[in-house]
Design a protein around this motif. Structure first.
Motif, PDB file in Angstrom:
ATOM      1  N   SER A 191      26.228 -21.007  23.055  1.00 39.70           N
ATOM      2  CA  SER A 191      27.286 -19.993  22.841  1.00 39.70           C
ATOM      3  C   SER A 191      28.631 -20.394  22.847  1.00 39.70           C
ATOM      4  N   ASP A 192      29.010 -21.221  23.846  1.00 38.39           N
ATOM      5  CA  ASP A 192      30.373 -21.746  23.935  1.00 38.39           C
ATOM      6  C   ASP A 192      30.944 -22.684  22.553  1.00 38.39           C
ATOM      7  N   SER A 193      29.703 -23.451  21.839  1.00 34.52           N
ATOM      8  CA  SER A 193      30.086 -24.153  20.882  1.00 34.52           C
ATOM      9  C   SER A 193      29.934 -23.360  19.743  1.00 34.52           C
ATOM     10  N   GLY A 194      29.497 -22.101  19.581  1.00 36.03           N
ATOM     11  CA  GLY A 194      29.523 -21.105  18.535  1.00 36.03           C
ATOM     12  C   GLY A 194      28.406 -21.545  17.559  1.00 36.03           C
ATOM     13  N   ARG A 195      27.384 -22.169  18.215  1.00 35.77           N
ATOM     14  CA  ARG A 195      26.122 -22.610  17.429  1.00 35.77           C
ATOM     15  C   ARG A 195      25.141 -21.286  17.398  1.00 35.77           C
ATOM     16  N   ILE A 196      25.196 -20.258  18.502  1.00 37.08           N
ATOM     17  CA  ILE A 196      24.680 -19.041  18.566  1.00 37.08           C
ATOM     18  C   ILE A 196      25.780 -17.988  18.786  1.00 37.08           C
ATOM     19  N   PRO A 197      25.499 -16.891  18.193  1.00 36.02           N
ATOM     20  CA  PRO A 197      26.570 -15.762  18.352  1.00 36.02           C
ATOM     21  C   PRO A 197      26.620 -15.421  19.969  1.00 36.02           C
ATOM     22  N   PRO A 198      27.740 -15.278  20.205  1.00 40.79           N
ATOM     23  CA  PRO A 198      28.079 -14.777  21.787  1.00 40.79           C
ATOM     24  C   PRO A 198      27.536 -13.263  21.987  1.00 40.79           C
ATOM     25  N   ALA A 199      27.747 -12.826  21.062  1.00 42.20           N
ATOM     26  CA  ALA A 199      27.629 -11.299  21.243  1.00 42.20           C
ATOM     27  C   ALA A 199      25.953 -10.755  21.329  1.00 42.20           C
ATOM     28  N   GLY A 200      25.005 -11.875  21.066  1.00 44.08           N
ATOM     29  CA  GLY A 200      23.623 -11.491  21.428  1.00 44.08           C
ATOM     30  C   GLY A 200      23.393 -12.248  22.716  1.00 44.08           C
ATOM     31  N   GLN A 201      23.867 -12.598  23.545  1.00 37.50           N
ATOM     32  CA  GLN A 201      23.684 -12.999  24.802  1.00 37.50           C
ATOM     33  C   GLN A 201      23.023 -12.070  25.747  1.00 37.50           C
ATOM     34  N   GLU A 202      23.414 -10.679  25.834  1.00 41.64           N
ATOM     35  CA  GLU A 202      22.693  -9.749  26.762  1.00 41.64           C
ATOM     36  C   GLU A 202      21.153  -9.452  26.168  1.00 41.64           C
ATOM     37  N   GLU A 203      20.959  -9.623  24.801  1.00 38.88           N
ATOM     38  CA  GLU A 203      19.608  -9.592  24.418  1.00 38.88           C
ATOM     39  C   GLU A 203      18.958 -10.631  24.902  1.00 38.88           C
ATOM     40  N   ARG A 204      19.342 -11.858  24.473  1.00 34.21           N
ATOM     41  CA  ARG A 204      18.762 -13.039  25.006  1.00 34.21           C
ATOM     42  C   ARG A 204      18.332 -13.147  26.398  1.00 34.21           C
ATOM     43  N   LEU A 205      19.003 -12.703  27.579  1.00 33.61           N
ATOM     44  CA  LEU A 205      18.938 -12.715  28.754  1.00 33.61           C
ATOM     45  C   LEU A 205      17.785 -11.757  28.920  1.00 33.61           C
ATOM     46  N   ASP A 206      17.817 -10.630  28.442  1.00 29.70           N
ATOM     47  CA  ASP A 206      16.822  -9.511  28.715  1.00 29.70           C
ATOM     48  C   ASP A 206      15.458 -10.354  28.354  1.00 29.70           C
ATOM     49  N   PHE A 207      15.495 -10.830  27.098  1.00 26.76           N
ATOM     50  CA  PHE A 207      14.143 -11.550  26.666  1.00 26.76           C
ATOM     51  C   PHE A 207      13.766 -12.588  27.622  1.00 26.76           C
ATOM     52  N   LEU A 208      14.539 -13.411  28.207  1.00 19.38           N
ATOM     53  CA  LEU A 208      14.205 -14.384  29.065  1.00 19.38           C
ATOM     54  C   LEU A 208      13.716 -13.849  30.213  1.00 19.38           C
ATOM     55  N   ILE A 209      14.392 -12.827  30.843  1.00 15.03           N
ATOM     56  CA  ILE A 209      13.716 -12.562  32.015  1.00 15.03           C
ATOM     57  C   ILE A 209      12.657 -11.793  31.690  1.00 15.03           C
ATOM     58  N   ALA A 210      12.487 -10.869  30.940  1.00 13.22           N
ATOM     59  CA  ALA A 210      10.911 -10.405  30.557  1.00 13.22           C
ATOM     60  C   ALA A 210       9.832 -11.237  30.459  1.00 13.22           C
ATOM     61  N   ARG A 211      10.286 -12.501  29.713  1.00  8.98           N
ATOM     62  CA  ARG A 211       9.156 -13.266  29.720  1.00  8.98           C
ATOM     63  C   ARG A 211       8.986 -13.927  31.049  1.00  8.98           C
ATOM     64  N   ILE A 212       9.815 -14.252  31.734  1.00 10.80           N
ATOM     65  CA  ILE A 212       9.641 -14.735  33.098  1.00 10.80           C
ATOM     66  C   ILE A 212       8.863 -13.695  33.926  1.00 10.80           C
ATOM     67  N   ALA A 213       9.176 -12.478  33.821  1.00 10.18           N
ATOM     68  CA  ALA A 213       8.597 -11.430  34.749  1.00 10.18           C
ATOM     69  C   ALA A 213       7.311 -11.169  34.292  1.00 10.18           C
ATOM     70  N   ASP A 214       6.794 -11.505  33.187  1.00 10.79           N
ATOM     71  CA  ASP A 214       5.351 -11.171  32.414  1.00 10.79           C
ATOM     72  C   ASP A 214       4.513 -12.344  33.102  1.00 10.79           C
ATOM     73  N   THR A 215       5.081 -13.516  33.618  1.00 13.66           N
ATOM     74  CA  THR A 215       4.338 -14.643  34.004  1.00 13.66           C
ATOM     75  C   THR A 215       3.554 -14.428  35.340  1.00 13.66           C
ATOM     76  N   PRO A 216       2.450 -14.406  35.536  1.00 13.31           N
ATOM     77  CA  PRO A 216       1.826 -14.419  36.868  1.00 13.31           C
ATOM     78  C   PRO A 216       2.362 -15.229  38.043  1.00 13.31           C
ATOM     79  N   GLY A 217       2.910 -14.418  39.218  1.00  6.86           N
ATOM     80  CA  GLY A 217       3.617 -14.811  40.196  1.00  6.86           C
ATOM     81  C   GLY A 217       4.974 -14.866  39.855  1.00  6.86           C
ATOM     82  N   GLY A 218       5.658 -14.744  38.854  1.00  3.44           N
ATOM     83  CA  GLY A 218       7.054 -14.848  38.421  1.00  3.44           C
ATOM     84  C   GLY A 218       8.023 -14.043  39.364  1.00  3.44           C
TER      85      GLY A 218
END
Length: 201
Positions: free
Chosen positions: A166-193
């Motif tokens: 994000s800092d280097s502009g290689r991914i748009p900073p505007a999508g950070q919250e959606e990426r974070l939600d996606f990451l946490i959802a995947r971890i949450a769905d992992t057994p024992g996460g």
């Protein structure tokens, strides 16, 4: 220790911290390329030999700045974790705090994770501030999860990638919250996460 020796040790510690602070301030205003022993000597009004009596070159100075940064990061993540009503809800505020830290302190973050230093990660020689920061992520996962250090490593690695790209502009900073939600959802769905329904958003 005599009073004279104690005073000398205090003065040395003061010089040591003064050099670290000056290096960080210079990096924050002009970038790490501007941090040289000559510039630092001018800034703190000590000779270059005095600087070398404290630090054996630029990488050692960067390492000292990074170590201060990990102490700050650990405290920053701890405050975020403690805002959560229960451990299962702590991961998102801790992740958000990590990304905010990286965004708000780019020169410090660069010293901690990008520039070469002698700091040891994930070993018996890992300095306490590094371990404390990592443990804040570990504490977000269930105590009965024997893989929670692995979970913490994966989360930290993903956040680092998000921060740098994000800092280097290689991914748009505007999508950070959606990426974070996606990451946490995947971890949450992992057994024992994460614990129970609190793991889901």
């Amino acid at each position: 220790m005599s009073a004279i020796n104690e005073r000398r040790e205090r003065e040395r510690a003061h010089r040591h911290q003064l050099i670290i602070t000056a290096a960080r301030e210079l990096a924050e205003t002009e970038g790490w390329e501007a941090v040289t022993t000559r510039r630092l000597a001018e800034r703190v009004e000590y000779s270059q030999p005095v600087l070398y009596s404290h630090f054996n070159g630029k990488s050692a100075i960067v390492g000292a700045v990074a170590l201060d940064g990990f102490s700050e990061l650990a405290a920053h993540l701890r405050r975020a974790r403690q805002t959560a009503p229960e451990p299962g809800r702590a991961l998102r505020p801790v992740c958000r705090a990590y990304l905010d830290f990286a965004t708000e302190r780019p020169a410090l973050y660069e010293a901690m994770f990008v520039l070469p230093t002698d700091l040891k990660f994930a070993s018996a020689e890992t300095p306490p501030p590094l371990r404390a920061a990592f443990d804040e992520f570990v504490s977000c996962f269930r105590p009965d999860n024997d893989r929670r250090e692995l979970f913490a490593e994966v989360i930290w690695s993903a956040l680092h990638g998000l921060a740098v790209l994000s800092d280097s502009g290689r991914i748009p900073p505007a999508g950070q919250e959606e990426r974070l939600d996606f990451l946490i959802a995947r971890i949450a769905d992992t057994p024992g996460g994460l614990s129970g329904a609190a793991s889901r958003r």
